[in-house]
Design an enzyme around this catalytic site. Sequence first.
Site, PDB file in Angstrom:
ATOM      1  N   THR A 143      -7.301  31.062  10.943  1.00 33.69           N
ATOM      2  CA  THR A 143      -8.698  32.089  11.257  1.00 33.69           C
ATOM      3  C   THR A 143      -9.027  31.352  12.814  1.00 33.69           C
ATOM      4  O   THR A 143      -7.813  30.378  12.995  1.00 33.69           O
ATOM      5  CB  THR A 143     -10.499  30.941  10.924  1.00 33.69           C
ATOM      6  OG1 THR A 143     -10.595  31.353   9.330  1.00 33.69           O
ATOM      7  CG2 THR A 143     -11.407  31.109  11.714  1.00 33.69           C
ATOM      8  N   ARG A 200     -18.208  35.764  -0.992  1.00 32.93           N
ATOM      9  CA  ARG A 200     -18.277  35.265  -0.527  1.00 32.93           C
ATOM     10  C   ARG A 200     -18.183  34.586   1.162  1.00 32.93           C
ATOM     11  O   ARG A 200     -17.700  35.483   1.861  1.00 32.93           O
ATOM     12  CB  ARG A 200     -17.354  33.818  -1.052  1.00 32.93           C
ATOM     13  CG  ARG A 200     -16.722  32.476  -0.487  1.00 32.93           C
ATOM     14  CD  ARG A 200     -16.089  32.525   0.667  1.00 32.93           C
ATOM     15  NE  ARG A 200     -15.727  31.116   1.029  1.00 32.93           N
ATOM     16  CZ  ARG A 200     -15.018  30.919   1.858  1.00 32.93           C
ATOM     17  NH1 ARG A 200     -14.150  32.111   2.562  1.00 32.93           N
ATOM     18  NH2 ARG A 200     -14.631  29.471   2.372  1.00 32.93           N
ATOM     19  N   GLY A 208     -18.049  32.294   4.385  1.00 30.02           N
ATOM     20  CA  GLY A 208     -17.518  30.592   4.562  1.00 30.02           C
ATOM     21  C   GLY A 208     -18.530  30.280   5.862  1.00 30.02           C
ATOM     22  O   GLY A 208     -19.102  30.581   5.505  1.00 30.02           O
ATOM     23  N   ASP A 209     -17.478  28.944   6.485  1.00 29.28           N
ATOM     24  CA  ASP A 209     -18.871  29.069   7.224  1.00 29.28           C
ATOM     25  C   ASP A 209     -18.701  29.075   8.807  1.00 29.28           C
ATOM     26  O   ASP A 209     -19.651  29.367   9.968  1.00 29.28           O
ATOM     27  CB  ASP A 209     -18.082  26.974   8.318  1.00 29.28           C
ATOM     28  CG  ASP A 209     -16.023  26.995   7.879  1.00 29.28           C
ATOM     29  OD1 ASP A 209     -15.254  28.059   7.257  1.00 29.28           O
ATOM     30  OD2 ASP A 209     -16.458  26.700   9.364  1.00 29.28           O
ATOM     31  N   THR A 240     -12.114  25.483  12.454  1.00 26.21           N
ATOM     32  CA  THR A 240     -11.428  26.435  10.543  1.00 26.21           C
ATOM     33  C   THR A 240     -10.835  24.615   9.825  1.00 26.21           C
ATOM     34  O   THR A 240     -10.668  23.952  10.505  1.00 26.21           O
ATOM     35  CB  THR A 240      -9.520  26.647  11.303  1.00 26.21           C
ATOM     36  OG1 THR A 240      -9.123  27.395  10.405  1.00 26.21           O
ATOM     37  CG2 THR A 240      -9.047  25.746  12.359  1.00 26.21           C
ATOM     38  N   GLY A 241     -10.786  25.478   9.377  1.00 26.80           N
ATOM     39  CA  GLY A 241     -11.170  24.844   7.770  1.00 26.80           C
ATOM     40  C   GLY A 241     -11.250  25.296   6.472  1.00 26.80           C
ATOM     41  O   GLY A 241     -11.807  26.962   6.469  1.00 26.80           O
ATOM     42  N   GLY A 271     -13.983  26.324   4.242  1.00 22.82           N
ATOM     43  CA  GLY A 271     -15.479  26.710   4.789  1.00 22.82           C
ATOM     44  C   GLY A 271     -16.459  25.788   3.539  1.00 22.82           C
ATOM     45  O   GLY A 271     -17.563  26.233   4.740  1.00 22.82           O
TER      46      GLY A 271
HETATM   47  N1  ASP Z   1     -13.094  28.340   7.730  1.00 18.01           N
HETATM   48  C1  ASP Z   1     -12.418  29.556   6.893  1.00 18.01           C
HETATM   49  C2  ASP Z   1     -13.067  29.831   5.924  1.00 18.01           C
HETATM   50  O1  ASP Z   1     -13.859  29.296   4.377  1.00 18.01           O
HETATM   51  C3  ASP Z   1     -11.007  29.577   7.201  1.00 18.01           C
HETATM   52  C4  ASP Z   1     -10.545  29.132   7.516  1.00 18.01           C
HETATM   53  O2  ASP Z   1     -11.119  28.467   8.497  1.00 18.01           O
HETATM   54  O3  ASP Z   1      -9.127  29.801   8.000  1.00 18.01           O
HETATM   55  O4  ASP Z   1     -13.883  30.678   5.564  1.00 18.01           O
END
Ligand code: ASP
Length: 359
Positions: A224, A252, A254-255, A275-276, A278
């Site tokens: 991300t 789906r 995410g965050d 980033t992480g 989600g």
């Molecule tokens: N946070 C993002 C998600 O869960 C993934 C990412 O940070 O790469 O969609």
Amino acid sequence: MKAFLRAVIVWGMGIMMTLVLAQAHDDDKKPYVLVIHGGAGTILKKNMTAEKELAYRTKLDEALRTGQAILEGGGTAVDAVVATINVMENSPLFNAGKGAVFNHRGENEMDASIMDGRDLNAGAVAGVRRVKNPINLAREVMTNSKHVMLSGEGAEEFADSRGVELVDPAYFRTKKRWNQLQKALERDQVFLDHDGDQDSGKPDTDKIADRGRDPEDPDQKFGTVGAAALDIHGNLAAGTSTGGMTNKRWNRIGDSPVIGAGTYADNNSCALSATGHGEYFLRAVVAHSVCALMEYKGLTLQQAADEIVMNKLVRMGGEGGIIAVDRAGNVTMTFNTEGMYRGYVKGQGEPVIQIYKEE
Ligand code: ASP
């Protein structure tokens, strides 16, 4: 004599006015700051080729210099965040825009969000498949709609009505991401972004599979992208853009497009992009929590980031990181993984770019 006194008074006032105006001009041109990420994860030097590392460093440098030029010219933090993210969205290196990961149906389905710390205005989009730069649409939602978050076909209809660039979904496809999806389908797993061209290393298979990552791939990362900026007018803004997770199903989300989880900005505290994994970042409401600890508890940016990323998320098992800048121009790039593509620039200084934990 009276005329002489009057002349002296007028002269004195003139000097005072000049000093006040000079001071006001200095206040106007406050130092600006830009900080970015291109994803966190198990990014180890031993798994990186010199070419790949150079490609990432060059693109992060280009992104920072693009935003720096805007801020130097007096542009807003929002302008800088959008332009900086565009550079990374347009690069296949990152899991955003071109090069986004594939969902279970073999489509690229993207999310993005942006927030203006000046007035807490915000915009977000989820599950878009034809918007070339999802962050541009998030900005359009923020500034030219009555809503904060739009999704799917409706979001694309809005994009069309606002003249936001739409492309054929084929534009986003890359072979590397397609191969990742095939691996994920074979194993019936949902992967966080990673580079499918690596095959060395001996990761802890069970642990990684639990976390939804490719157990055979040592170079696990979340690709991300995000940016946070403080402009010369003293305003903060942050934005995030992503393709989400490989093999994700059921639309789906995410965050990243959720204001308060993946992105937050408030002139009273800080501007932040995450980033992480989600699912964890959503439940920990990461972005707003960091800002809230600063605003309500008086923590410094670094203390607040450590509390949420290094304590709370670690206790929950949520891997990832954040980049943030506060209203005084302090920067943090805090992550609980092996590495995070990241960098910052302050004023006309040289960009600082880092990848690994020890740097
Ligand atoms: N946070 C993002 C998600 O869960 C993934 C990412 O940070 O790469 O969609």
